[in-house]
Design an enzyme around this catalytic site. Structure first.
Site, short mmCIF file in Angstrom:
data_model
loop_
_atom_site.label_atom_id
_atom_site.label_comp_id
_atom_site.label_asym_id
_atom_site.label_seq_id
_atom_site.Cartn_x
_atom_site.Cartn_y
_atom_site.Cartn_z
N ASP A 9 12.27 5.95 -3.18
CA ASP A 9 11.19 5.18 -2.61
C ASP A 9 10.24 4.87 -3.78
O ASP A 9 10.31 5.51 -4.83
CB ASP A 9 10.50 6.05 -1.54
CG ASP A 9 9.24 5.43 -1.01
OD1 ASP A 9 9.27 4.24 -0.65
OD2 ASP A 9 8.21 6.14 -0.95
N LEU A 10 9.36 3.89 -3.62
CA LEU A 10 8.47 3.54 -4.75
C LEU A 10 7.08 4.17 -4.60
O LEU A 10 6.69 5.07 -5.35
CB LEU A 10 8.38 2.01 -4.86
CG LEU A 10 7.43 1.49 -5.93
CD1 LEU A 10 7.87 1.90 -7.34
CD2 LEU A 10 7.32 -0.04 -5.85
N ASP A 11 6.32 3.66 -3.60
CA ASP A 11 4.94 4.12 -3.43
C ASP A 11 4.92 5.58 -3.00
O ASP A 11 5.45 5.94 -1.95
CB ASP A 11 4.22 3.28 -2.37
CG ASP A 11 4.01 1.84 -2.81
OD1 ASP A 11 3.93 1.60 -4.02
OD2 ASP A 11 3.92 0.95 -1.95
N THR A 17 0.34 4.53 -5.19
CA THR A 17 -0.40 3.32 -4.85
C THR A 17 -1.24 3.50 -3.59
O THR A 17 -1.98 2.59 -3.21
CB THR A 17 0.57 2.13 -4.62
OG1 THR A 17 1.61 2.61 -3.78
CG2 THR A 17 1.12 1.59 -5.92
N LYS A 45 1.78 5.34 5.31
CA LYS A 45 2.77 5.54 4.25
C LYS A 45 4.15 5.08 4.72
O LYS A 45 4.62 5.51 5.77
CB LYS A 45 2.83 7.01 3.83
CG LYS A 45 1.67 7.40 2.94
CD LYS A 45 1.86 8.81 2.42
CE LYS A 45 0.72 9.16 1.47
NZ LYS A 45 0.74 10.59 1.11
N ARG A 49 3.62 -4.01 5.69
CA ARG A 49 2.28 -4.61 5.65
C ARG A 49 1.81 -5.05 7.03
O ARG A 49 0.71 -4.70 7.46
CB ARG A 49 2.30 -5.81 4.70
CG ARG A 49 0.91 -6.31 4.36
CD ARG A 49 0.97 -7.50 3.43
NE ARG A 49 1.82 -7.23 2.26
CZ ARG A 49 2.31 -8.15 1.44
NH1 ARG A 49 2.01 -9.43 1.65
NH2 ARG A 49 3.09 -7.84 0.41
N SER A 115 12.25 0.33 -1.26
CA SER A 115 10.82 0.31 -0.94
C SER A 115 10.49 -0.60 0.24
O SER A 115 11.12 -1.64 0.42
CB SER A 115 10.03 -0.17 -2.17
OG SER A 115 8.67 -0.32 -1.86
N ALA A 116 9.48 -0.19 1.01
CA ALA A 116 8.99 -1.02 2.11
C ALA A 116 7.98 -2.05 1.62
O ALA A 116 7.44 -2.83 2.39
CB ALA A 116 8.34 -0.13 3.17
N SER A 117 7.73 -2.04 0.31
CA SER A 117 6.71 -2.94 -0.25
C SER A 117 7.31 -4.26 -0.71
O SER A 117 8.36 -4.28 -1.36
CB SER A 117 6.01 -2.27 -1.42
OG SER A 117 5.18 -3.21 -2.07
N LYS A 146 11.80 0.65 7.59
CA LYS A 146 11.97 2.08 7.80
C LYS A 146 11.23 2.44 9.09
O LYS A 146 10.19 1.85 9.35
CB LYS A 146 11.35 2.87 6.63
CG LYS A 146 11.96 2.55 5.27
CD LYS A 146 11.12 3.14 4.13
CE LYS A 146 11.65 2.68 2.78
NZ LYS A 146 10.86 3.19 1.63
N GLU A 170 11.81 10.50 -0.71
CA GLU A 170 10.75 9.83 0.07
C GLU A 170 9.48 10.67 0.18
O GLU A 170 9.55 11.90 0.15
CB GLU A 170 11.26 9.56 1.49
CG GLU A 170 11.74 8.16 1.76
CD GLU A 170 10.65 7.10 1.84
OE1 GLU A 170 9.46 7.44 1.84
OE2 GLU A 170 11.01 5.91 1.90
N ASP A 171 8.34 9.99 0.35
CA ASP A 171 7.08 10.70 0.60
C ASP A 171 6.57 10.45 2.02
O ASP A 171 5.53 10.99 2.39
CB ASP A 171 5.99 10.26 -0.40
CG ASP A 171 5.52 8.84 -0.12
OD1 ASP A 171 6.37 7.97 0.14
OD2 ASP A 171 4.29 8.61 -0.14
P1 B16 Z 1 3.16 -4.14 0.64
P2 B16 Z 1 7.11 2.39 -0.11
C1 B16 Z 1 5.22 1.05 1.27
O1 B16 Z 1 5.95 1.27 0.09
C2 B16 Z 1 3.93 1.83 1.28
O2 B16 Z 1 4.18 3.22 1.39
C3 B16 Z 1 3.08 1.42 2.46
O3 B16 Z 1 1.85 2.10 2.44
C4 B16 Z 1 2.85 -0.09 2.43
O4 B16 Z 1 2.11 -0.52 3.57
C5 B16 Z 1 4.21 -0.81 2.40
O5 B16 Z 1 4.93 -0.36 1.27
C6 B16 Z 1 4.05 -2.30 2.34
O6 B16 Z 1 3.51 -2.64 1.09
O7 B16 Z 1 1.92 -4.56 1.38
O8 B16 Z 1 2.94 -3.97 -0.85
O9 B16 Z 1 4.34 -5.01 0.96
O10 B16 Z 1 6.44 3.72 0.03
O11 B16 Z 1 8.18 2.14 0.94
O12 B16 Z 1 7.60 2.11 -1.51
MG MG Z 2 6.44 5.86 -0.05
#
Ligand code: B16
Ligand code: MG
Length: 220
Positions: A9-11, A17, A45, A49, A115-117, A146, A170-171
Site C-alpha cells: 500500500d502507499l499512504d 500522507t 485510511k 476520495r 494504492s487507493a490514491s 478496497k 497495509e496500514d
Molecule cells: P486520493 P492508500 C489512500 O491511499 C489513503 O489511505 C486515503 O486516506 C485516501 O483517501 C485515498 O488514498 C484516496 O486518495 O485523494 O489521493 O486519491 O493508503 O490506499 O495508498
Molecule cells: Mg494506506
C-alpha cells in the site's frame, strides 16, 4: 524462498500522507461547518476520495448535489497536492523502506504498489521512488475500491505472480480485508487491534526486515 513478491500500500506504508489528507479534509469541513478531527481521519485510511467525502457529508448531515460533490472533492485535492508540492520530499519516506526495497530487488523479489490514491504516481515521483517498484496500481486503474480485492489482484497480475505467492502490506483495516480477499498473506503496519485480521503485525516499516525469514515459514 516461498513468496515471490511483496505488494505495498502507499499512504501509511511507504510514506505518511495522512497528515496532509487530514489538513485537506479539515479545511473543507470547516468551510461546510462540519465537525472533523484527527480521530475521524483514522476512519478515512484506505478509503477512496469520494468515499471520504461521503463520510464527511454523512457525519455533518449535509445534503449536496452530485455535481457539487465533484467540485468540492477536486478542491480538497488541489489543496492536498499544493501541500505535497511544497512540503514533501525524500525525507518523508518511512524508515526502513529504501533499504528494504533495495534488498528485495537484489534478491529477485518483485514489488508493486496497490494504492487507493489517484495521486500515487505523483507521490512516488515526489519521493524519488517511481523506479523502485516493478508495477503500480492506483485508484484510477480499478473499478472496485478496497476492501474489494481488485487493487491487489491487479498488482499481482501486473508483476506476473500468483496471489498465493504474494505478501502484501497495509496500514488500513479495509486494506487488510482486501489483501485477505485476494488470497494473499497480509502484514498489518500499525494498530494491532484495528489490523487484527492481518496474518502478521508490525508496529512500523523498520520492523519489516526482521520478519522476512518468519514470512518464509508461513507464506503459502
Ligand atoms: P486520493 P492508500 C489512500 O491511499 C489513503 O489511505 C486515503 O486516506 C485516501 O483517501 C485515498 O488514498 C484516496 O486518495 O485523494 O489521493 O486519491 O493508503 O490506499 O495508498
Ligand atoms: Mg494506506
Amino acid at each position: 524462498m516461498k513468496y515471490q513478491a511483496v505488494i505495498f500500500d502507499l499512504d501509511g506504508v511507504i510514506t505518511d500522507t495522512a497528515k496532509f489528507h487530514y489538513l485537506g479534509w479539515k479545511k473543507l469541513a470547516d468551510e461546510l461547518g462540519v465537525t472533523f478531527n484527527e480521530e475521524m481521519n483514522e476512519d478515512l485510511k484506505g478509503v477512496s476520495r469520494m468515499g471520504s467525502l461521503e463520510y464527511l457529508l454523512e457525519r455533518g448531515n449535509v445534503d449536496m448535489p452530485e455535481v457539487e460533490k465533484l467540485v468540492v472533492a477536486n478542491k480538497k485535492n488541489d489543496f492536498y497536492i499544493q501541500m505535497l508540492e511544497e512540503q514533501m520530499d525524500k525525507s518523508d519516506i518511512l524508515d526502513g523502506v529504501v533499504v528494504l526495497l533495495k534488498e528485495l530487488r537484489n534478491s529477485g523479489v518483485k514489488t508493486a504498489i496497490a494504492s487507493a490514491s489517484k495521486n500515487a504516481t505523483f507521490v512516488l515521483r515526489k519521493l524519488g521512488l517511481l523506479e523502485s517498484f516493478d508495477y503500480i496500481v492506483d485508484a484510477a486503474a480499478v473499478e472496485h475500491p478496497k476492501p474489494h480485492p481488485e487493487t491487489f489482484l491487479a498488482a499481482a497480475e501486473g508483476i506476473g505472480v500468483l496471489p498465493g505467492k504474494c505478501i502484501a502490506v497495509e496500514d488500513a483495516q479495509v486494506g487488510v480485508q482486501a489483501i485477505k480477499a485476494a488470497g494473499m498473506f497480509a502484514v498489518g503496519v500499525g494498530d494491532t487491534e484495528i489490523l487484527k485480521e492481518a496474518d502478521l503485525n508490525i508496529s512500523c516499516m523498520a520492523e519489516f526486515q526482521n520478519i522476512l525469514n518468519e514470512m518464509n515459514e508461513v507464506a503459502v
